[in-house]
Design an enzyme around this catalytic site. Structure first.
Site, mmCIF file in Angstrom:
data_model
loop_
_atom_site.group_PDB
_atom_site.id
_atom_site.type_symbol
_atom_site.label_atom_id
_atom_site.label_comp_id
_atom_site.label_asym_id
_atom_site.label_seq_id
_atom_site.Cartn_x
_atom_site.Cartn_y
_atom_site.Cartn_z
ATOM 1 N N GLY A 81 0.770 -1.239 0.000
ATOM 2 C CA GLY A 81 0.000 0.000 0.000
ATOM 3 C C GLY A 81 0.798 1.285 0.000
ATOM 4 O O GLY A 81 0.216 2.370 0.014
ATOM 5 N N LYS A 180 7.049 -0.553 -13.452
ATOM 6 C CA LYS A 180 8.361 -1.150 -13.198
ATOM 7 C C LYS A 180 8.737 -2.088 -14.340
ATOM 8 O O LYS A 180 7.909 -2.857 -14.837
ATOM 9 C CB LYS A 180 8.343 -1.939 -11.891
ATOM 10 C CG LYS A 180 9.647 -2.681 -11.596
ATOM 11 C CD LYS A 180 9.521 -3.565 -10.353
ATOM 12 C CE LYS A 180 9.487 -2.737 -9.110
ATOM 13 N NZ LYS A 180 9.473 -3.588 -7.885
#
Length: 230
Positions: A81, A180
Site C-alpha cells: 500500500g 516497473k
C-alpha cells in the site's frame, strides 16, 4: 511500494550487524541485516509508509510531476500500500483504486480489490471501483524472481505490457502511465506501444531503488487518446 528532503534517505546512525541464528539461512540473515541498515526502511517506519518503495514514487513524482494534477488513479500491485499512501498524501482529493493478489490493509480513500490483475474480469472491476476512467495508472508489479536475470526480466516485462495495455484502453486523454521494468533489452514492444500512444516516454531509476537492482521505471506522459495515436 510506495516530500522528500535528502534523496539518499540519510545514512546517519549505527550500523546493525545480525548474527546468523541456527534456524535462519545465511541469505535470510543478509536480507534482515540489509533491512535493518537501509535508510529508506528507517524513513518509511518513521514517516508512516508501509514500505520503502513509497520513496520510489515520491522521487519519480519530484522528477515528472505525476500526482498533484491526477484526479483518478489506478494502482496495480497495490500491496502493501505504500504507493497509494503517497498518492493520497500528495493529492487527498484523488480517487484511487488498487488491485493485488496479496492482501492489503485498508487505506482511507482507496478502493482495494484482492484479485488477480490478469483475470479477465479485473479491468472492468477496477474501473467500477474507481468510479470512472483514470488519468494515471501506476504499476509496481514484478514477477517473483527465479534468480535468472533474463527470465526475471521477461516475466516482469510481460506484466508491464499487460499494465500498459490496460492504460491504453482506459486512460483519459492527457493521462500518464508508470510501470516497473527490469533492465534486459526485451522491452521493445512495450516502448513501441507507449511511444505510439503517449507524447513522451522515458526511463528512470529513482535513488530509492537498491544499488545493483536491475529495476527501472518507464514513465509515459501525455496520453493521446485511443483514436489519435499515429
Amino acid at each position: 511500494m510506495s516530500g522528500s528532503g535528502g534523496k539518499g534517505g540519510g545514512r546517519g546512525g549505527l550500523h546493525v550487524r545480525v548474527k546468523t541464528a541456527k534456524r535462519r539461512s545465511v541469505s535470510s540473515t543478509r536480507w534482515l541485516q540489509r533491512q535493518l541498515n537501509d535508510p529508506y526502511v528507517r524513513r518509511a517506519q518513521a514517516e508512516g509508509y508501509r514500505s520503502r518503495a513509497a520513496y520510489k514514487l515520491i522521487e519519480l513524482d519530484e522528477k515528472f510531476g505525476l500526482l498533484k494534477k491526477s484526479r483518478a488513479v489506478v494502482d496495480l500491485g497495490i500491496a502493501p500500500g505504500g504507493w497509494s499512501q503517497v498518492v493520497r498524501k500528495a493529492n487527498p482529493r484523488a480517487r484511487v483504486a488498487g488491485i493485488d493478489l496479496l492482501p492489503c490493509e485498508p487505506i482511507e480513500g482507496v478502493a482495494i480489490l484482492e484479485m488477480d490483475f490478469m483475470d479477465d474480469a479485473a479491468p472492468d472491476a477496477l474501473i467500477a471501483a474507481l468510479g470512472g476512467a483514470p488519468d494515471l495508472v501506476i504499476s509496481d508489479m514484478a514477477a517473483n524472481t527465479v534468480g535468472h536475470p533474463q527470465t526475471d526480466h521477461l516475466r516482469t516485462i510481460g506484466l508491464a505490457e499487460t499494465a500498459a495495455d490496460f492504460a491504453v484502453r482506459n486512460l483519459l486523454p492527457g493521462g500518464a502511465f508508470v510501470a516497473k521494468v527490469f533492465a534486459g533489452g526485451a522491452d521493445r514492444e512495450l516502448l513501441t506501444l507507449l511511444k505510439r500512444h503517449f507524447t513522451t516516454v522515458k526511463h528512470a531509476k529513482p535513488p530509492a531503488s537498491r544499488k545493483g537492482s536491475p529495476e527501472l521505471y518507464v514513465i509515459a506522459q501525455g496520453f493521446k487518446g485511443r483514436g489519435d495515436a499515429a
